[in-house]
Design an enzyme around this catalytic site. Sequence first.
Site, PDB file in Angstrom:
ATOM      1  N   ARG A  25       0.823  -1.210   0.000  1.00 43.96           N
ATOM      2  CA  ARG A  25       0.000   0.000   0.000  1.00 43.96           C
ATOM      3  C   ARG A  25       0.857   1.259   0.000  1.00 43.96           C
ATOM      4  O   ARG A  25       0.507   2.258  -0.644  1.00 43.96           O
ATOM      5  CB  ARG A  25      -0.999  -0.043   1.154  1.00 43.96           C
ATOM      6  N   HIS A  31      -7.147   0.070  -6.900  1.00 40.14           N
ATOM      7  CA  HIS A  31      -6.471  -1.205  -6.611  1.00 40.14           C
ATOM      8  C   HIS A  31      -5.822  -1.237  -5.227  1.00 40.14           C
ATOM      9  O   HIS A  31      -5.726  -0.244  -4.563  1.00 40.14           O
ATOM     10  CB  HIS A  31      -5.488  -1.591  -7.731  1.00 40.14           C
ATOM     11  N   GLU A  32      -5.452  -2.441  -4.803  1.00 38.34           N
ATOM     12  CA  GLU A  32      -4.895  -2.671  -3.457  1.00 38.34           C
ATOM     13  C   GLU A  32      -5.837  -2.174  -2.358  1.00 38.34           C
ATOM     14  O   GLU A  32      -5.392  -1.632  -1.355  1.00 38.34           O
ATOM     15  CB  GLU A  32      -3.521  -1.989  -3.313  1.00 38.34           C
ATOM     16  N   GLY A  33      -7.122  -2.350  -2.545  1.00 32.91           N
ATOM     17  CA  GLY A  33      -8.105  -1.873  -1.573  1.00 32.91           C
ATOM     18  C   GLY A  33      -8.606  -0.505  -1.975  1.00 32.91           C
ATOM     19  O   GLY A  33      -7.848   0.462  -1.975  1.00 32.91           O
TER      20      GLY A  33
END
Lengths: 631, 631
Positions: free
Chosen positions: A323, A481-483
């Site tokens: 993140r 993306h990535e949450g």
Amino acid sequence: MSALRPTLDFLLYDWLHAERLDERARFADHSRETFDAVLDTCERIAREKYAPFNRVVDTQEPHFDGEKVILPQATHEAHQAYGESGMLSASQDYEEGGMQLPYTVEAAAGLFFATASVSINSSLLTKGNANLLMVHGTEPQKAVFARNEFAGRFSGTMALSEPQAGSSLSDIATRATPDGTDFESDPLGPRYRLKGNKMWISAGEHELSENIIHLVLAKIPGPDGKLVAGVKGISLFIVPKKLVDTEGQLTGERNDVALAGLNHKLGWRGTTNTLLNFGEGKYPVRGASGGGLDGRGAGAIGYLVGKPGEGLRCMFHMMNEARIGIGLAATALGLAGYYASLDYAKNRPQGRPVGLRPTSRQDTGNDASVVGKDPGQPQVRIIEHADVKRMLLAQKSYCEGALALLLYCARLVDEQHTGTPEAVEEARLLLEVLTPLAKSWPSEFCLEANSLAIQVHGGYGYTRDFPVEQYWRDNRLNMIHEGTHGIQAADLLGRKVVMEGGKGLLLLAQRINATIERAIQQPALAEHANALGQALQKVGAATKAAWATGQATDALANAVPYMQAFGHLVIAWTWLDVLLAVPAASNSPADEGRRRAARYFFHYELPKIGAWLRVVETRDPTCAGMPEEAF
Amino acid sequence: MSALRPTLDFLLYDWLHAERLDERARFADHSRETFDAVLDTCERIAREKYAPFNRVVDTQEPHFDGEKVILPQATHEAHQAYGESGMLSASQDYEEGGMQLPYTVEAAAGLFFATASVSINSSLLTKGNANLLMVHGTEPQKAVFARNEFAGRFSGTMALSEPQAGSSLSDIATRATPDGTDFESDPLGPRYRLKGNKMWISAGEHELSENIIHLVLAKIPGPDGKLVAGVKGISLFIVPKKLVDTEGQLTGERNDVALAGLNHKLGWRGTTNTLLNFGEGKYPVRGASGGGLDGRGAGAIGYLVGKPGEGLRCMFHMMNEARIGIGLAATALGLAGYYASLDYAKNRPQGRPVGLRPTSRQDTGNDASVVGKDPGQPQVRIIEHADVKRMLLAQKSYCEGALALLLYCARLVDEQHTGTPEAVEEARLLLEVLTPLAKSWPSEFCLEANSLAIQVHGGYGYTRDFPVEQYWRDNRLNMIHEGTHGIQAADLLGRKVVMEGGKGLLLLAQRINATIERAIQQPALAEHANALGQALQKVGAATKAAWATGQATDALANAVPYMQAFGHLVIAWTWLDVLLAVPAASNSPADEGRRRAARYFFHYELPKIGAWLRVVETRDPTCAGMPEEAF
């Protein structure tokens, strides 16, 4: 030298004192000189192999010719140059062939690549994949998969999402069943057969490397043959595209991983993004590392990593760094737009400065006739217009503020790896709270910076003759993306600020207060320090008010506005802390620029938290209570 | 029926009482039935000829094959269907073949096309071009050019910008010199020869119509042969692509207007955008409407419209409607994204609602594990998540608020054309102040709505499989063309709120107060009414404070934040006024939706004006005083 370098040098050395990391045993052989050498190398590779091809990878999108995914030649060369730089294994131990580089320096060096061409090279995935295996893999898994990834022979992916599940990993349906009675005795790890579909797999298919190592989340059915609901049923598997032997050599047999489709994206087009089918029978696998026809189950061969049911834990071990990596990419795109629009503004003549007083003339509504301009004078460069300066200073304030926060977080990662037990614990707590912000804030505000970079360019910014429209498109991915943004916000307000009795939040508040206490002693910073103190108080009060009913539905209804306000608080803190590293007597242009960018943030941005927190404090139910049929 | 129609019906009839326009002599033959028939027709054409091809025009960008600009077949068909609908001349007199349709209804009907495919058809330019000629042209100019544009035989452009001048029209360098000694006796108007380059000319070259009529700004040299500096030297010319006779028939001779290049844009790709060279000699012109070799000057033939030096005045006569048109386009794109994401959210299952309390578990940072969810339950549709509702309600609040403001402005245009002298004067004043907001606010906030529409779609929104990424790209144009955001802001704060002793601002304040006085009597609206009153007071005070020094440099340094705050004030007012048309006792879903969208605006958005106005009130010099070398 790139425009980025002086800013990076200031933040790394004058502010974060990264050179002092050489006091840690792990980094003892390092010094500012070795760090600078890494930065120099990455800067050069990015300039030569990345920057010239950023538009090429945008216009020559990946395509599938029926057999292979075709990427531009430049992508192959960038991939190779990165691999040869040693950066894939930079943070690894010397005995692994690494250089024991601090993450702070690795993160900083990565900015050169990301500002030059964010999507041409997906090596961060390979690195994350191999790093994970170094932590959770067996010795053979490290030797066969991770080391070949670090060496650049193999590349890696993370295969989490599925079409029916998206962000909701508890709902994945890829199924992993033991492969024969001897499944546990495979030297590469317990051997399973996987069947399922994985969506949004970046770098899921290409010809850049000898092999692609997929790290796949899947569920092992229980004794009743059913998949376990929820995240607890998820396990992690190594699924290579091509089967390998225990020496890491290709056996010549293809694993049953098939490209089902390429996603055609708004941006970030240098990296393929794929839908992959595992075990659908397109490439039926006869044997595994043992080889031979054996009549075992059908499906793609996968080797279990860690224990069954702990797949998500293994995967998310790397989540903070992943993140932070997204935040860095968003920031790099923001900075790239800032530099491009600054350059344009310094060179483009147009219009004249405004005069002294308003007119009551009935005129034309066009710029040329706005108050008190003298058309007899030559045109000025647009950087002389106050509104262009505003758009440039906003970009600088957003992007350099985000950069500082991300380097601070990277420094915390190093602390977590090499600090005293107490420092390790503090770094862990701070990273828990700061990571959702380090990912979300740059994704939102450096995207806004890219929009301002377009605006500075006027009509030219809307064309593909200038790079800024691509930065804006590329950057739009980062809130997804990535949450997603919403997931980061729920993580922050729903978990991170309340976890362990609020310890993380308390520690962050202590750090912020420490900055305030130092700043308030400098007359020039006292106003900012007071404003930051008030903002901290407001965020703290809003956190309490959000949870006053103890109901997550109440608190989280406005989690995103909460995160926006919290992010602004943290960036304001970061800027004030950065100013503490600026000598009060300095009148260098760079230092004046830092003061102005910080002042911009305190005057134009920080006051926005009032509106965001208002709905948090009141647990405003306007949105959550909206009946579906009323939309 | 489209999702748009019920909203449009409510705003047109329940709120603005457009049907009462039939009380005006000009519209006496009209009624709600005739208005509805127009809306029905446009809705149908948009559904059949526009919507299915919106992606086609994006992917099949205009290209030049060396001889012609090639557009998709769908563009030709949409162009033809629009022309056949009669909408090109809808607002014209009956004797001109028009239907004397109010602008309010024309604007509303246009939304069907713009939500379906904003760029496939550039007929608004043709209409604006012909409308201008109907006001400023001679009888032969109307007959030969305007009427053939209304009939769809010819299409039109507006050629203002030049590469070296951009928004700064005072710096245009296209030169127009009298064409022979008899130049004044040409039946089509005083005949000139033009030389120069025009940039950003939409629909500047194509094969959609028999001829293209360029309206070109150029300067006539003075007796010393030099161009007059500033906007006063600018004149307006009709420059047809192909020469015509006095009957409007093509003479067979090409005028010297050459395509120098197509601009390759981020979006809005259905419409060509061109760089045109006038009089460079590519198509040397022998004669004009008179025909024959005559040895007169070289250059493109152009016919003067109006008087020399009054070109900008003629052109900007149409500016209010053109800028309202941009606001409508931005709003239409916002609405299109809202409807698409609403549809997606109602159908996409993913995740589960949050549970009741926070956990202190150390979990994974992924959505699936956020507080208190039960993975044993089936997934819900994402519209059931509070944050998705927030993103949808924000879109509704932005886009329907913008729509209401634009229809209100359109109604003012009708008032200006058909009202009593007093009403005409009031409409003029209000439009002066509101037009920069009607153009800028939707450009900024309906773009933000499009970003939220992408976010609702998650990863799918980032792909070209869904329409929302295109809406976002298309919409990014609107802050740039027809006067950038910065130009609108300088127009608002530098001219409109101070012109004629502040009369326009005062009148707007009276209208806002009138709404407040009505609303405050309804208990359910009193809170909003009070908030609006405070906001009005704040904007008024900030306006005074901005100009307190009498220095434009002080006031305009923060013109954009001022415009953002003013825009939020005006949209809040619009929403409150709309709510006055909602029966207090109604509990229909649509009315509840209006109340919620208004409440969203008052609770989540209006409080943002505090931060924007703060820098205006203090005439904050942070940006304007930034030294160039400190960037």
